[in-house]
Write a protein that holds these residues in place. Structure first.
Motif, PDB file in Angstrom:
ATOM      1  N   UNK A 206       0.720  -1.176  -0.064  1.00 37.51           N
ATOM      2  CA  UNK A 206       0.009  -0.085   0.099  1.00 37.51           C
ATOM      3  C   UNK A 206       0.718   1.268   0.149  1.00 37.51           C
ATOM      4  N   UNK A 207       1.919   1.263   0.695  1.00 38.73           N
ATOM      5  CA  UNK A 207       2.809   2.456   0.797  1.00 38.73           C
ATOM      6  C   UNK A 207       3.448   2.537  -0.496  1.00 38.73           C
ATOM      7  N   UNK A 208       3.835   1.518  -1.131  1.00 37.84           N
ATOM      8  CA  UNK A 208       4.314   1.684  -2.627  1.00 37.84           C
ATOM      9  C   UNK A 208       3.231   2.176  -3.536  1.00 37.84           C
ATOM     10  N   UNK A 209       2.271   1.419  -3.514  1.00 32.89           N
ATOM     11  CA  UNK A 209       1.203   2.006  -4.445  1.00 32.89           C
ATOM     12  C   UNK A 209       0.972   3.706  -4.118  1.00 32.89           C
ATOM     13  N   UNK A 210       0.968   3.929  -2.891  1.00 32.18           N
ATOM     14  CA  UNK A 210       0.486   5.332  -2.726  1.00 32.18           C
ATOM     15  C   UNK A 210       1.547   6.189  -3.057  1.00 32.18           C
ATOM     16  N   UNK A 211       2.866   5.918  -2.908  1.00 31.86           N
ATOM     17  CA  UNK A 211       3.930   7.086  -3.430  1.00 31.86           C
ATOM     18  C   UNK A 211       3.846   6.938  -5.033  1.00 31.86           C
ATOM     19  N   UNK A 212       3.605   5.752  -5.702  1.00 33.91           N
ATOM     20  CA  UNK A 212       3.461   5.702  -7.148  1.00 33.91           C
ATOM     21  C   UNK A 212       2.476   6.619  -7.691  1.00 33.91           C
ATOM     22  N   UNK A 213       1.352   6.533  -6.764  1.00 39.02           N
ATOM     23  CA  UNK A 213       0.165   7.537  -7.048  1.00 39.02           C
ATOM     24  C   UNK A 213       0.234   8.930  -7.111  1.00 39.02           C
ATOM     25  N   UNK A 214       1.315   9.312  -6.249  1.00 39.09           N
ATOM     26  CA  UNK A 214       1.475  10.669  -6.296  1.00 39.09           C
ATOM     27  C   UNK A 214       2.160  11.046  -7.707  1.00 39.09           C
ATOM     28  N   UNK A 215       3.220  10.187  -8.175  1.00 39.40           N
ATOM     29  CA  UNK A 215       3.608  10.554  -9.366  1.00 39.40           C
ATOM     30  C   UNK A 215       2.556  10.649 -10.434  1.00 39.40           C
ATOM     31  N   UNK A 216       1.852   9.485 -10.546  1.00 43.07           N
ATOM     32  CA  UNK A 216       0.732   9.540 -11.787  1.00 43.07           C
ATOM     33  C   UNK A 216      -0.164  10.390 -11.660  1.00 43.07           C
ATOM     34  N   UNK A 217      -0.580  10.947 -10.405  1.00 46.75           N
ATOM     35  CA  UNK A 217      -1.397  12.139 -10.275  1.00 46.75           C
ATOM     36  C   UNK A 217      -1.037  13.468 -10.489  1.00 46.75           C
ATOM     37  N   UNK A 218       0.387  13.449 -10.644  1.00 42.96           N
ATOM     38  CA  UNK A 218       1.154  14.877 -11.069  1.00 42.96           C
ATOM     39  C   UNK A 218       1.066  15.660  -9.828  1.00 42.96           C
ATOM     40  N   UNK A 219       1.347  15.127  -8.767  1.00 46.99           N
ATOM     41  CA  UNK A 219       1.214  15.830  -7.399  1.00 46.99           C
ATOM     42  C   UNK A 219       2.323  16.812  -7.269  1.00 46.99           C
ATOM     43  N   UNK A 220       3.665  16.490  -7.755  1.00 50.47           N
ATOM     44  CA  UNK A 220       5.003  16.910  -7.650  1.00 50.47           C
ATOM     45  C   UNK A 220       4.831  18.377  -8.348  1.00 50.47           C
ATOM     46  N   UNK A 221       4.484  18.369  -9.558  1.00 53.88           N
ATOM     47  CA  UNK A 221       4.288  19.463 -10.401  1.00 53.88           C
ATOM     48  C   UNK A 221       3.363  20.609  -9.857  1.00 53.88           C
ATOM     49  N   UNK A 222       2.125  20.007  -9.410  1.00 54.12           N
ATOM     50  CA  UNK A 222       1.092  20.824  -8.798  1.00 54.12           C
ATOM     51  C   UNK A 222       1.368  21.470  -7.622  1.00 54.12           C
TER      52      UNK A 222
END
Length: 235
Positions: free
Chosen positions: A117-133
């Motif tokens: 779950x932690x791994x999926x959560x961190x991958x989701x940050x990238x997929x959702x574009x959270x860093x750029x936002x």
């Protein structure tokens, strides 16, 4: 892709911190008394298995949901000593997504579901574009508060302070929403990889509950667990 992280963990030798730019808010660390824990051989085996199962699913979800985004996840181990359990997502200078897990977190999780779950959560940050936002929000906040200070005739030092404060407030202003979004997509990734996301989200019960503090970076644990249950039940 997978070999660097696994070779580092098995030998428990230095891989070095991953190359970073700025990262979204990392997973909230567990209490510092976990910081000196070293993964057992069983924990190492669990990490290997979870990487093998979750990484390809995360990459498939990334390609399906975010066209044009670099989905070649690189999973690394942060082996700096005396760090509280933590995981985070960032990108290297070429834009390749990095998922980093430190030794204390790998030792701290109680089962493969939590680690998945932690791994999926961190991958989701990238997929959702959270860093750029998050970076955009920080820049907007810096411009607004810095500009207001300049208009009022504040000194250069005061303007710099206002700019820094604006960047901090801007970066944190939507962080709770980002965490819930990552929990939701992380649930999908975890379940598709063959793990139980609801059981995985029980990792939240090990870490301090941030409650609903103003500008806190993470939402209340109960809200996060409810999000995971809702998404999991809908699949």
């Amino acid at each position: 892709m997978r070999k660097l992280a696994l070779a580092c963990l098995v030998a428990l030798t230095a891989c070095g911190a991953p190359p970073t730019t700025n990262s979204p808010t990392p997973a909230r660390p567990a209490p510092a008394d976990s910081a000196n824990r070293i993964p057992t051989s069983r924990a190492v085996a669990n990490f290997k298995a979870v990487v093998a199962d979750v990484e390809p699913v995360a990459e498939r979800e990334c390609r399906a949901r975010a066209r044009g985004l670099n989905c070649d996840f690189r999973i690394v181990v942060d082996d700096r000593p005396n760090q509280p359990p933590n995981a985070f997502q960032t990108v290297d200078k070429a834009g390749r997504p990095i998922l980093a897990f430190n030794l204390a977190l790998i030792a701290d999780v109680r089962n493969r579901d939590e680690l998945a779950f932690v791994m999926g959560h961190e991958a989701a940050h990238h997929i959702n574009g959270h860093l750029g936002r998050q970076q955009t929000n920080a820049m907007t906040g810096a411009l607004i508060l810095g500009g207001l200070a300049a208009i009022t005739g504040a000194s250069q030092g005061a303007v710099r302070t206002a700019t820094d404060l604006g960047a901090s407030v801007g970066a944190r202003s939507y962080s709770k929403d980002y965490e819930l979004e990552a929990d939701a997509l992380g649930t999908v990734i975890t379940k598709k990889a063959g793990y139980n996301p609801v059981r995985g989200a029980e990792y939240f019960t090990q870490i301090p509950d941030p409650g609903d503090r103003f500008l806190g970076t993470h939402p209340p644990n109960a809200q996060r667990i409810e999000t995971v249950r809702r998404v999991s039940n809908s699949m």
